[in-house]
Design an enzyme around this catalytic site. Structure first.
Site, mmCIF file in Angstrom:
data_model
loop_
_atom_site.group_PDB
_atom_site.id
_atom_site.type_symbol
_atom_site.label_atom_id
_atom_site.label_comp_id
_atom_site.label_asym_id
_atom_site.label_seq_id
_atom_site.Cartn_x
_atom_site.Cartn_y
_atom_site.Cartn_z
ATOM 1 N N PHE A 43 0.842 -1.207 0.000
ATOM 2 C CA PHE A 43 0.000 0.000 0.000
ATOM 3 C C PHE A 43 0.879 1.261 0.000
ATOM 4 C CE2 PHE A 43 -1.911 2.943 3.320
ATOM 5 C CZ PHE A 43 -2.611 3.712 2.407
ATOM 6 N N ASN A 90 8.110 -9.515 -2.112
ATOM 7 C CA ASN A 90 7.846 -10.949 -2.299
ATOM 8 C C ASN A 90 6.350 -11.237 -2.503
ATOM 9 O OD1 ASN A 90 6.817 -10.525 0.228
ATOM 10 N ND2 ASN A 90 7.955 -12.168 1.242
ATOM 11 N N ALA A 128 11.027 2.503 7.527
ATOM 12 C CA ALA A 128 9.595 2.686 7.784
ATOM 13 C C ALA A 128 9.283 2.124 9.162
ATOM 14 C CB ALA A 128 8.767 1.970 6.722
ATOM 15 N N TYR A 180 5.174 -7.454 15.786
ATOM 16 C CA TYR A 180 5.333 -6.279 14.909
ATOM 17 C C TYR A 180 6.077 -5.164 15.656
ATOM 18 C CZ TYR A 180 3.906 -2.501 11.690
ATOM 19 O OH TYR A 180 3.887 -1.435 10.803
#
Ligand code: UDP
Length: 316
Positions: free
Chosen positions: A12, A33, A115, A146
Protein backbone atom coordinates in the site's frame (compact mmCIF):
# COMPACT_ATOMS: atom_id res chain seq x y z
CA UNK A 1 19.10 10.55 -11.92
CA UNK A 2 19.19 9.30 -8.29
CA UNK A 3 18.39 5.62 -7.90
CA UNK A 4 16.15 4.41 -5.07
CA UNK A 5 15.46 0.88 -3.84
CA UNK A 6 12.06 0.52 -2.17
CA UNK A 7 11.53 -2.73 -0.27
CA UNK A 8 7.85 -3.56 0.03
CA UNK A 9 7.43 -1.57 -3.20
CA UNK A 10 4.17 -3.22 -4.20
CA UNK A 11 2.50 -2.74 -0.83
CA UNK A 12 0.00 0.00 0.00
CA UNK A 13 2.52 2.65 1.10
CA UNK A 14 5.44 1.29 -0.91
CA UNK A 15 3.61 1.56 -4.23
CA UNK A 16 2.63 5.19 -3.58
CA UNK A 17 6.21 5.90 -2.58
CA UNK A 18 7.54 4.37 -5.83
CA UNK A 19 5.10 6.46 -7.86
CA UNK A 20 6.00 9.68 -6.04
CA UNK A 21 9.74 9.04 -6.44
CA UNK A 22 9.36 8.26 -10.17
CA UNK A 23 7.40 11.49 -10.66
CA UNK A 24 10.19 13.30 -8.83
CA UNK A 25 12.82 12.05 -11.28
CA UNK A 26 14.18 9.07 -9.39
CA UNK A 27 14.95 5.72 -10.93
CA UNK A 28 13.13 3.18 -8.76
CA UNK A 29 13.70 -0.51 -8.04
CA UNK A 30 10.75 -2.00 -6.14
CA UNK A 31 11.53 -5.23 -4.29
CA UNK A 32 8.63 -7.28 -2.94
CA UNK A 33 7.85 -10.95 -2.30
CA UNK A 34 4.10 -10.27 -2.77
CA UNK A 35 3.27 -11.90 0.57
CA UNK A 36 0.94 -9.03 1.51
CA UNK A 37 1.67 -6.61 -1.35
CA UNK A 38 -0.14 -6.87 -4.68
CA UNK A 39 1.26 -6.71 -8.20
CA UNK A 40 -1.84 -4.72 -9.23
CA UNK A 41 -0.64 -1.87 -6.97
CA UNK A 42 2.24 -1.22 -9.35
CA UNK A 43 0.57 -2.11 -12.67
CA UNK A 44 0.45 1.60 -13.61
CA UNK A 45 4.20 1.88 -12.93
CA UNK A 46 5.39 -1.20 -14.79
CA UNK A 47 6.52 -0.17 -18.25
CA UNK A 48 7.33 3.37 -17.10
CA UNK A 49 10.89 4.51 -17.78
CA UNK A 50 13.11 4.15 -14.74
CA UNK A 51 10.91 1.60 -12.94
CA UNK A 52 11.95 -1.99 -12.24
CA UNK A 53 10.15 -4.62 -10.18
CA UNK A 54 12.07 -7.41 -8.53
CA UNK A 55 9.99 -10.19 -6.98
CA UNK A 56 12.19 -11.26 -4.12
CA UNK A 57 12.06 -11.87 -0.37
CA UNK A 58 14.37 -9.39 1.39
CA UNK A 59 14.88 -11.96 4.17
CA UNK A 60 16.99 -13.84 1.60
CA UNK A 61 19.04 -10.75 0.66
CA UNK A 62 18.55 -7.86 -1.77
CA UNK A 63 20.20 -8.72 -5.10
CA UNK A 64 20.21 -5.25 -6.65
CA UNK A 65 23.17 -4.59 -8.94
CA UNK A 66 24.56 -1.14 -9.82
CA UNK A 67 24.76 2.08 -7.84
CA UNK A 68 22.11 2.86 -5.26
CA UNK A 69 21.59 6.35 -3.81
CA UNK A 70 18.86 5.61 -1.29
CA UNK A 71 17.22 2.60 0.31
CA UNK A 72 13.69 2.89 1.69
CA UNK A 73 12.81 -0.17 3.78
CA UNK A 74 9.04 -0.64 3.70
CA UNK A 75 8.78 -4.44 3.48
CA UNK A 76 6.63 -5.89 6.30
CA UNK A 77 3.09 -7.03 6.93
CA UNK A 78 1.48 -3.91 8.44
CA UNK A 79 -2.14 -4.62 9.27
CA UNK A 80 -2.74 -6.17 12.72
CA UNK A 81 -4.68 -9.21 11.37
CA UNK A 82 -1.92 -9.81 8.81
CA UNK A 83 1.05 -9.54 11.14
CA UNK A 84 -0.73 -11.64 13.77
CA UNK A 85 -1.22 -14.25 11.05
CA UNK A 86 2.41 -13.99 9.87
CA UNK A 87 4.37 -13.68 13.15
CA UNK A 88 7.65 -15.22 12.01
CA UNK A 89 7.71 -13.48 8.63
CA UNK A 90 7.08 -10.19 10.46
CA UNK A 91 9.89 -10.79 12.97
CA UNK A 92 12.28 -11.92 10.22
CA UNK A 93 11.63 -9.02 7.85
CA UNK A 94 12.01 -6.55 10.73
CA UNK A 95 15.34 -8.07 11.77
CA UNK A 96 17.09 -10.02 8.98
CA UNK A 97 15.32 -8.00 6.27
CA UNK A 98 16.28 -4.70 7.91
CA UNK A 99 19.87 -5.92 8.21
CA UNK A 100 19.95 -6.65 4.47
CA UNK A 101 18.44 -3.28 3.60
CA UNK A 102 20.98 -1.49 5.83
CA UNK A 103 23.87 -3.47 4.32
CA UNK A 104 22.76 -2.49 0.81
CA UNK A 105 22.77 1.18 1.88
CA UNK A 106 26.12 0.80 3.66
CA UNK A 107 27.82 -0.82 0.66
CA UNK A 108 26.58 1.99 -1.58
CA UNK A 109 27.10 4.83 0.94
CA UNK A 110 23.43 5.53 0.31
CA UNK A 111 20.81 7.27 2.42
CA UNK A 112 18.57 4.95 4.42
CA UNK A 113 14.93 5.52 5.40
CA UNK A 114 13.38 3.03 7.82
CA UNK A 115 9.59 2.69 7.78
CA UNK A 116 8.92 2.56 11.51
CA UNK A 117 5.57 2.99 13.17
CA UNK A 118 3.53 4.60 15.91
CA UNK A 119 3.27 1.01 17.25
CA UNK A 120 6.73 1.41 18.75
CA UNK A 121 4.97 3.63 21.35
CA UNK A 122 2.72 0.65 22.26
CA UNK A 123 -0.25 1.68 24.41
CA UNK A 124 1.19 5.15 25.06
CA UNK A 125 1.29 6.75 28.48
CA UNK A 126 2.34 10.09 26.94
CA UNK A 127 -0.16 11.88 24.73
CA UNK A 128 0.30 13.12 22.06
CA UNK A 129 3.36 11.03 21.28
CA UNK A 130 6.66 12.88 20.81
CA UNK A 131 9.78 11.28 19.37
CA UNK A 132 11.40 11.50 22.81
CA UNK A 133 8.84 9.11 24.35
CA UNK A 134 10.24 5.58 24.76
CA UNK A 135 6.92 3.79 24.60
CA UNK A 136 4.90 1.20 26.48
CA UNK A 137 5.02 -2.12 24.63
CA UNK A 138 4.02 -5.50 26.05
CA UNK A 139 6.95 -7.64 24.87
CA UNK A 140 4.96 -10.82 25.58
CA UNK A 141 1.69 -9.76 23.94
CA UNK A 142 0.54 -10.79 20.45
CA UNK A 143 1.32 -7.39 18.89
CA UNK A 144 4.95 -7.61 19.99
CA UNK A 145 5.85 -9.53 16.81
CA UNK A 146 5.33 -6.28 14.91
CA UNK A 147 6.14 -3.72 17.60
CA UNK A 148 9.41 -5.31 18.70
CA UNK A 149 10.51 -6.04 15.12
CA UNK A 150 10.13 -2.34 14.38
CA UNK A 151 11.85 -1.34 17.63
CA UNK A 152 14.72 -3.69 16.75
CA UNK A 153 14.83 -2.14 13.26
CA UNK A 154 15.20 1.30 14.85
CA UNK A 155 18.05 0.03 17.05
CA UNK A 156 19.82 -1.57 14.08
CA UNK A 157 19.37 1.58 12.01
CA UNK A 158 20.92 3.75 14.72
CA UNK A 159 23.79 1.26 15.13
CA UNK A 160 24.58 1.63 11.41
CA UNK A 161 24.63 5.37 11.89
CA UNK A 162 26.84 5.22 15.00
CA UNK A 163 29.27 2.55 13.89
CA UNK A 164 29.33 3.03 10.11
CA UNK A 165 28.37 6.71 9.78
CA UNK A 166 25.36 5.79 7.63
CA UNK A 167 22.92 8.61 6.83
CA UNK A 168 19.83 7.13 8.50
CA UNK A 169 16.30 8.42 8.96
CA UNK A 170 13.49 6.69 10.83
CA UNK A 171 9.91 7.62 9.94
CA UNK A 172 7.38 6.77 12.63
CA UNK A 173 4.31 6.33 10.49
CA UNK A 174 0.89 6.76 12.09
CA UNK A 175 -2.40 5.36 10.71
CA UNK A 176 -2.57 6.06 6.98
CA UNK A 177 -5.43 5.55 4.52
CA UNK A 178 -5.91 5.76 0.80
CA UNK A 179 -6.32 3.88 -2.46
CA UNK A 180 -4.55 0.49 -2.79
CA UNK A 181 -5.06 -0.68 0.78
CA UNK A 182 -6.63 -3.94 -0.21
CA UNK A 183 -10.27 -4.55 0.76
CA UNK A 184 -9.26 -7.62 2.82
CA UNK A 185 -6.44 -5.76 4.62
CA UNK A 186 -8.29 -5.85 7.96
CA UNK A 187 -7.47 -2.34 9.15
CA UNK A 188 -10.28 -0.15 10.39
CA UNK A 189 -10.63 2.20 7.40
CA UNK A 190 -10.70 -0.55 4.78
CA UNK A 191 -13.08 -2.66 6.89
CA UNK A 192 -15.50 0.24 7.48
CA UNK A 193 -15.48 1.43 3.87
CA UNK A 194 -16.08 -2.04 2.44
CA UNK A 195 -18.82 -2.67 5.01
CA UNK A 196 -20.52 0.67 4.31
CA UNK A 197 -20.37 0.24 0.52
CA UNK A 198 -21.73 -3.31 0.73
CA UNK A 199 -24.43 -2.30 3.22
CA UNK A 200 -23.13 -4.52 6.01
CA UNK A 201 -22.89 -3.37 9.64
CA UNK A 202 -19.65 -1.63 10.62
CA UNK A 203 -17.64 -3.73 13.09
CA UNK A 204 -16.46 -1.64 16.03
CA UNK A 205 -14.01 -3.45 18.30
CA UNK A 206 -14.52 -2.57 21.96
CA UNK A 207 -16.78 0.41 22.74
CA UNK A 208 -15.30 2.63 20.00
CA UNK A 209 -13.92 5.23 22.42
CA UNK A 210 -10.31 4.37 21.48
CA UNK A 211 -8.72 6.99 19.23
CA UNK A 212 -6.54 7.09 16.13
CA UNK A 213 -5.31 9.96 13.91
CA UNK A 214 -5.57 9.28 10.18
CA UNK A 215 -3.33 10.64 7.46
CA UNK A 216 -4.13 10.55 3.73
CA UNK A 217 -1.52 8.60 1.79
CA UNK A 218 -0.51 11.55 -0.44
CA UNK A 219 0.32 13.68 2.61
CA UNK A 220 2.16 10.76 4.19
CA UNK A 221 4.35 10.04 1.15
CA UNK A 222 5.19 13.73 0.70
CA UNK A 223 6.38 13.78 4.33
CA UNK A 224 8.36 10.54 3.96
CA UNK A 225 10.28 11.77 0.93
CA UNK A 226 10.91 15.18 2.56
CA UNK A 227 12.42 13.30 5.50
CA UNK A 228 14.52 11.10 3.21
CA UNK A 229 15.88 14.13 1.37
CA UNK A 230 16.60 16.07 4.59
CA UNK A 231 19.76 16.11 6.71
CA UNK A 232 17.87 14.83 9.74
CA UNK A 233 19.30 11.76 11.48
CA UNK A 234 17.10 9.57 13.67
CA UNK A 235 13.36 9.35 14.32
CA UNK A 236 10.58 11.61 13.17
CA UNK A 237 6.79 11.26 13.48
CA UNK A 238 5.05 11.51 10.10
CA UNK A 239 1.29 11.49 10.59
CA UNK A 240 -1.82 13.61 10.84
CA UNK A 241 -2.47 14.94 14.37
CA UNK A 242 -6.27 15.20 13.98
CA UNK A 243 -7.55 12.61 16.43
CA UNK A 244 -10.90 10.80 16.27
CA UNK A 245 -12.61 8.07 18.24
CA UNK A 246 -13.40 4.92 16.26
CA UNK A 247 -17.10 5.71 16.80
CA UNK A 248 -16.59 9.13 15.18
CA UNK A 249 -14.77 7.44 12.31
CA UNK A 250 -17.69 5.03 11.81
CA UNK A 251 -20.16 7.96 11.66
CA UNK A 252 -17.96 9.81 9.17
CA UNK A 253 -17.61 6.73 6.95
CA UNK A 254 -21.39 6.29 6.86
CA UNK A 255 -21.85 9.99 5.97
CA UNK A 256 -19.22 9.96 3.24
CA UNK A 257 -20.54 6.72 1.69
CA UNK A 258 -24.18 7.79 2.10
CA UNK A 259 -24.75 4.48 3.87
CA UNK A 260 -27.33 3.59 6.50
CA UNK A 261 -25.40 0.45 7.51
CA UNK A 262 -25.73 -0.38 11.21
CA UNK A 263 -23.00 -0.88 13.77
CA UNK A 264 -22.06 -4.07 15.61
CA UNK A 265 -19.73 -4.13 18.60
CA UNK A 266 -17.14 -6.90 18.74
CA UNK A 267 -14.46 -7.71 21.28
CA UNK A 268 -11.39 -5.48 21.51
CA UNK A 269 -8.15 -7.19 20.39
CA UNK A 270 -5.56 -7.78 23.13
CA UNK A 271 -3.27 -4.78 23.81
CA UNK A 272 -5.18 -2.54 21.37
CA UNK A 273 -3.79 0.97 22.09
CA UNK A 274 -6.33 3.24 23.83
CA UNK A 275 -5.25 6.45 22.11
CA UNK A 276 -2.82 7.57 19.50
CA UNK A 277 -1.89 10.95 18.09
CA UNK A 278 1.41 12.18 16.71
CA UNK A 279 3.12 15.33 17.91
CA UNK A 280 4.50 16.64 14.59
CA UNK A 281 6.36 19.70 15.89
CA UNK A 282 9.66 18.19 14.70
CA UNK A 283 8.45 17.45 11.15
CA UNK A 284 6.95 20.95 10.91
CA UNK A 285 10.13 22.67 12.03
CA UNK A 286 12.73 20.50 10.25
CA UNK A 287 10.88 19.68 7.03
CA UNK A 288 8.28 22.45 6.89
CA UNK A 289 5.85 19.55 6.38
CA UNK A 290 2.33 19.15 7.67
CA UNK A 291 -0.67 17.25 6.29
CA UNK A 292 -3.15 19.17 4.12
CA UNK A 293 -6.00 16.71 3.56
CA UNK A 294 -8.68 16.43 6.23
CA UNK A 295 -10.53 13.28 7.27
CA UNK A 296 -13.62 13.96 5.12
CA UNK A 297 -11.63 14.48 1.93
CA UNK A 298 -9.37 11.52 2.72
CA UNK A 299 -12.40 9.26 3.21
CA UNK A 300 -14.14 10.59 0.08
CA UNK A 301 -11.12 9.88 -2.10
CA UNK A 302 -10.52 6.49 -0.51
CA UNK A 303 -14.20 5.54 -0.74
CA UNK A 304 -14.20 6.34 -4.47
CA UNK A 305 -11.30 3.93 -4.99
CA UNK A 306 -13.01 1.15 -2.99
CA UNK A 307 -16.21 1.51 -5.03
CA UNK A 308 -14.21 1.04 -8.23
CA UNK A 309 -12.09 -1.79 -6.79
CA UNK A 310 -15.14 -3.71 -5.51
CA UNK A 311 -17.05 -3.18 -8.78
CA UNK A 312 -14.07 -4.50 -10.75
CA UNK A 313 -13.74 -7.54 -8.50
CA UNK A 314 -17.43 -8.28 -8.95
CA UNK A 315 -17.19 -7.95 -12.73
CA UNK A 316 -14.43 -10.61 -12.85
N1 UDP B 1 -10.99 -1.57 14.61
C1 UDP B 1 -12.37 -1.63 14.66
N2 UDP B 1 -13.02 -2.31 13.69
C2 UDP B 1 -12.39 -2.95 12.67
C3 UDP B 1 -10.97 -2.87 12.61
C4 UDP B 1 -10.30 -2.18 13.60
O1 UDP B 1 -13.00 -1.06 15.56
O2 UDP B 1 -13.07 -3.54 11.81
C5 UDP B 1 -10.29 -0.78 15.64
C6 UDP B 1 -9.07 -1.45 16.25
O3 UDP B 1 -9.46 -2.25 17.34
C7 UDP B 1 -8.24 -0.25 16.67
C8 UDP B 1 -8.54 0.81 15.60
O4 UDP B 1 -9.78 0.39 15.01
O5 UDP B 1 -8.67 0.26 17.92
C9 UDP B 1 -7.48 0.90 14.53
O6 UDP B 1 -7.23 -0.41 14.08
P1 UDP B 1 -6.34 -0.74 12.83
O7 UDP B 1 -6.35 -2.23 12.69
O8 UDP B 1 -6.74 0.06 11.66
O9 UDP B 1 -4.87 -0.26 13.19
P2 UDP B 1 -4.03 -0.04 14.53
O10 UDP B 1 -4.06 1.42 14.74
O11 UDP B 1 -4.67 -0.78 15.67
O12 UDP B 1 -2.70 -0.58 14.18
Amino acid sequence: MPRAVVTGGSGFLGSHLCEYLLNRGYEVVAVDNLLTGRRSNISSLEGRDGFTFLQHDVIQGIPVEGKVDCVLHFASPASPPEYLNLPFETLDVGSIGTRHALELAHQNKARFLMASTSEIYGDPLVHPQTEGYWGNVNTLGPRSVYDEAKRFSEALTMAYHRYHGLDTKIARIFNTMGPRMKPSDGRVVSNFLVQAIEGNPLTIYGDGTQTRSFCFVEDEVRGLVALMESDHIGAMNIGNPNEFTILELAEKVRDVCGSDAGIVFESLPEDDPVRRRPDITLAKSVLGWSPEINLTEALERTCKWYREELAQAEAK
